[in-house]
Design a protein around this motif. Structure first.
Motif, PDB file in Angstrom:
ATOM      1  N   GLU A 165       0.845  -1.191   0.000  1.00 56.22           N
ATOM      2  CA  GLU A 165       0.000   0.000   0.000  1.00 56.22           C
ATOM      3  C   GLU A 165       0.884   1.246   0.000  1.00 56.22           C
ATOM      4  O   GLU A 165       1.807   1.374   0.815  1.00 56.22           O
ATOM      5  N   LEU A 166       0.591   2.161  -0.931  1.00 58.85           N
ATOM      6  CA  LEU A 166       1.348   3.408  -1.062  1.00 58.85           C
ATOM      7  C   LEU A 166       0.371   4.580  -0.929  1.00 58.85           C
ATOM      8  O   LEU A 166      -0.063   5.166  -1.932  1.00 58.85           O
ATOM      9  N   PRO A 167       0.004   4.945   0.287  1.00 55.04           N
ATOM     10  CA  PRO A 167      -1.002   6.009   0.494  1.00 55.04           C
ATOM     11  C   PRO A 167      -0.371   7.398   0.517  1.00 55.04           C
ATOM     12  O   PRO A 167      -0.363   8.094   1.543  1.00 55.04           O
ATOM     13  N   GLY A 168       0.179   7.803  -0.607  1.00 52.81           N
ATOM     14  CA  GLY A 168       0.856   9.091  -0.646  1.00 52.81           C
ATOM     15  C   GLY A 168       2.240   9.051  -0.031  1.00 52.81           C
ATOM     16  O   GLY A 168       2.652   9.975   0.675  1.00 52.81           O
ATOM     17  N   VAL A 169       2.981   7.983  -0.301  1.00 58.32           N
ATOM     18  CA  VAL A 169       4.328   7.822   0.236  1.00 58.32           C
ATOM     19  C   VAL A 169       5.291   8.777  -0.477  1.00 58.32           C
ATOM     20  O   VAL A 169       5.333   8.807  -1.712  1.00 58.32           O
ATOM     21  N   GLU A 170       6.058   9.525   0.280  1.00 56.09           N
ATOM     22  CA  GLU A 170       6.984  10.486  -0.314  1.00 56.09           C
ATOM     23  C   GLU A 170       8.413   9.945  -0.300  1.00 56.09           C
ATOM     24  O   GLU A 170       8.854   9.347   0.680  1.00 56.09           O
ATOM     25  N   ILE A 171       9.112  10.183  -1.418  1.00 55.49           N
ATOM     26  CA  ILE A 171      10.494   9.739  -1.570  1.00 55.49           C
ATOM     27  C   ILE A 171      11.306  10.863  -2.208  1.00 55.49           C
ATOM     28  O   ILE A 171      10.747  11.754  -2.863  1.00 55.49           O
ATOM     29  N   PRO A 172      12.629  10.864  -2.054  1.00 62.72           N
ATOM     30  CA  PRO A 172      13.459  11.868  -2.730  1.00 62.72           C
ATOM     31  C   PRO A 172      13.381  11.676  -4.247  1.00 62.72           C
ATOM     32  O   PRO A 172      13.279  10.544  -4.735  1.00 62.72           O
ATOM     33  N   ASP A 173      13.464  12.755  -4.999  1.00 62.32           N
ATOM     34  CA  ASP A 173      13.338  12.628  -6.446  1.00 62.32           C
ATOM     35  C   ASP A 173      14.533  11.933  -7.080  1.00 62.32           C
ATOM     36  O   ASP A 173      14.459  11.461  -8.215  1.00 62.32           O
ATOM     37  N   TRP A 174      15.669  11.830  -6.365  1.00 64.29           N
ATOM     38  CA  TRP A 174      16.808  11.104  -6.933  1.00 64.29           C
ATOM     39  C   TRP A 174      16.574   9.595  -6.928  1.00 64.29           C
ATOM     40  O   TRP A 174      17.359   8.840  -7.514  1.00 64.29           O
ATOM     41  N   CYS A 175      15.473   9.141  -6.341  1.00 61.40           N
ATOM     42  CA  CYS A 175      15.106   7.723  -6.394  1.00 61.40           C
ATOM     43  C   CYS A 175      14.455   7.352  -7.726  1.00 61.40           C
ATOM     44  O   CYS A 175      14.205   6.166  -7.990  1.00 61.40           O
ATOM     45  N   LEU A 176      14.161   8.340  -8.571  1.00 63.68           N
ATOM     46  CA  LEU A 176      13.656   8.055  -9.916  1.00 63.68           C
ATOM     47  C   LEU A 176      14.741   7.342 -10.708  1.00 63.68           C
ATOM     48  O   LEU A 176      15.899   7.780 -10.744  1.00 63.68           O
ATOM     49  N   LEU A 177      14.388   6.244 -11.348  1.00 65.63           N
ATOM     50  CA  LEU A 177      15.347   5.481 -12.152  1.00 65.63           C
ATOM     51  C   LEU A 177      15.322   5.994 -13.587  1.00 65.63           C
ATOM     52  O   LEU A 177      14.257   6.014 -14.228  1.00 65.63           O
ATOM     53  N   GLY A 178      16.465   6.375 -14.094  1.00 64.18           N
ATOM     54  CA  GLY A 178      16.526   6.941 -15.431  1.00 64.18           C
ATOM     55  C   GLY A 178      15.801   8.277 -15.474  1.00 64.18           C
ATOM     56  O   GLY A 178      15.885   9.084 -14.556  1.00 64.18           O
TER      57      GLY A 178
END
Length: 383
Positions: free
Chosen positions: A207-220
């Motif tokens: 479940e991902l209810p609006g989970v926030e992550i750093p944008d450097w976790c974007l792959l490619g």
């Protein structure tokens, strides 16, 4: 570590750790922590590039290691296989920060990763996520949605998640991949896995209810998900599964052969091993397993060099091994008889585990269609 040595290590772990634990992992429906710790520590960096401290191996290594581990315990083999697939996805376009945060610890045997692609509403079309990704700040991303059948759920240190970008100015259908740390605030898990087979893989919903992550976790880059799916995820995923179920088929063949040899020694002159029909059945089983092995290894080698037969070979490898594993376990049960049909027989577990090969996406029928489309130069994802 050279490929031959890596496969030898996988066999050593399979025989010394996985095999003794396999029955309990299945019976207790528990994640194989001992086997995974041994594999992660010694082979965790199998497909991580050498510049990040890994071994730098590819698809053939995934298939061969998967066969070694699949012989002992299919659940553990799939769990480790999904770690290898996740590692390959992170590595495919990794920046230095992603390398330091994920790949170097993976190579050191200190980090376990996996995939979180399938969703409740998309069925087997795992390449069409509905989980939303949007900007929540200048350097933050917010993920909202749900994933299903996440192998290693609740046990991995990170998860490769597929998303669809939303927000002002975003084109429709712009799919992307990110990495989500296990400790991300708000990340939650569904009920424990209670499967017919593959009971140790901890396949739960995320479940991902609006989970926030750093944008450097974007792959490619944003919109790269389809590239990842067909250039990294599909080849590595198919080889991880093909290797695992090849191992199951090979183990079933050996179980039948060993049983017949034991019976021959116990009943000289009257054993089933002396009957032509039994010899014919066992010979057919051996040929089925061996030709499937050759197809899988050919598919891995062809895909690694970008050969013209890579796509049909990869698709056919998983489809063929699903048939081979199921049929070989069934044939082994026929040869072994009532002893093999008992609850404590390893063939009991192998049969239930082998059936999952057809169910795990991409399913066998779809892979046959993809093979045909590839041979006819038709679009793979046509309606």
């Amino acid at each position: 570590m050279e490929l031959g040595r890596a496969v030898a290590v996988a066999r050593e772990i399979a025989e010394g750790v996985l095999a003794p634990e396999a029955e309990a992992v299945d019976a207790e429906r528990r994640w194989p922590d001992k086997g995974m710790a041994a594999l992660r520590t010694r082979l965790g960096g199998l497909v991580v590039p050498e510049r990040f401290g890994g071994m730098g191996h590819g698809l053939l290594a995934v298939a061969q290691v998967g066969e070694a581990t699949g012989r002992a315990c299919a659940s553990t083999s799939i769990c480790f296989g999904m770690h290898l697939v996740g590692s390959a996805v992170i590595a495919a376009k990794a920046g230095e920060r992603q390398g330091e945060r994920y790949l170097e610890p993976i190579a050191a045997g200190e980090h376990l990763t996996t995939l979180a692609l399938s969703e409740p509403m998309t069925g087997g079309e795992f390449w069409l996520p509905q989980t939303r990704m949007e900007r929540s700040g200048p350097d933050r991303l917010r993920l909202t949605g749900a994933k299903s059948f996440v192998t290693n759920a609740g046990h991995a240190d990170s998860y490769v998640v597929s998303t669809v970008a939303t927000g002002p100015g975003k084109p429709p259908g712009q799919f992307s991949c990110t990495v989500v740390d296990a400790g991300a605030p708000g990340l939650a898990w569904g009920p424990e896995w209670e499967g017919f087979g593959m009971r140790g893989n901890a396949s739960r919903g995320m479940e991902l209810p609006g989970v926030e992550i750093p944008d450097w976790c974007l792959l490619g880059e944003e919109g790269d998900e389809i590239w990842y799916v067909f250039n990294v995820i599909a080849p590595y995923f198919l080889m991880a599964m093909a290797g695992t179920y090849l191992g199951v088929a090979a183990a079933a063949l050996e179980e039948a052969r060993a049983h017949l040899l034991r019976r021959r020694r116990a009943r000289a002159g009257r054993s089933a091993a002396g009957r032509q029909v039994v010899q014919h059945r066992l010979g057919t089983m051996w040929a089925r397993v061996e030709r499937t092995r050759r197809l899988i290894y050919h598919a891995a080698a062809e895909a690694e060099v970008g050969g013209p037969e890579a796509l049909p070979a990869l698709a056919s490898a998983k489809a063929e091994v699903a048939d081979a594993a199921e049929r070989t376990v069934n044939d082994a049960l026929s040869l072994v008889g009532g002893v093999g049909y008992g609850e404590r027989s390893p063939l009991h577990r192998m049969l239930r585990d082998a059936r999952a090969a057809h169910v795990m996406s991409p399913v066998t029928d779809l892979l046959r269609v993809w093979t045909g489309r590839a041979l006819l130069d038709e679009p793979l994802l046509a309606d």
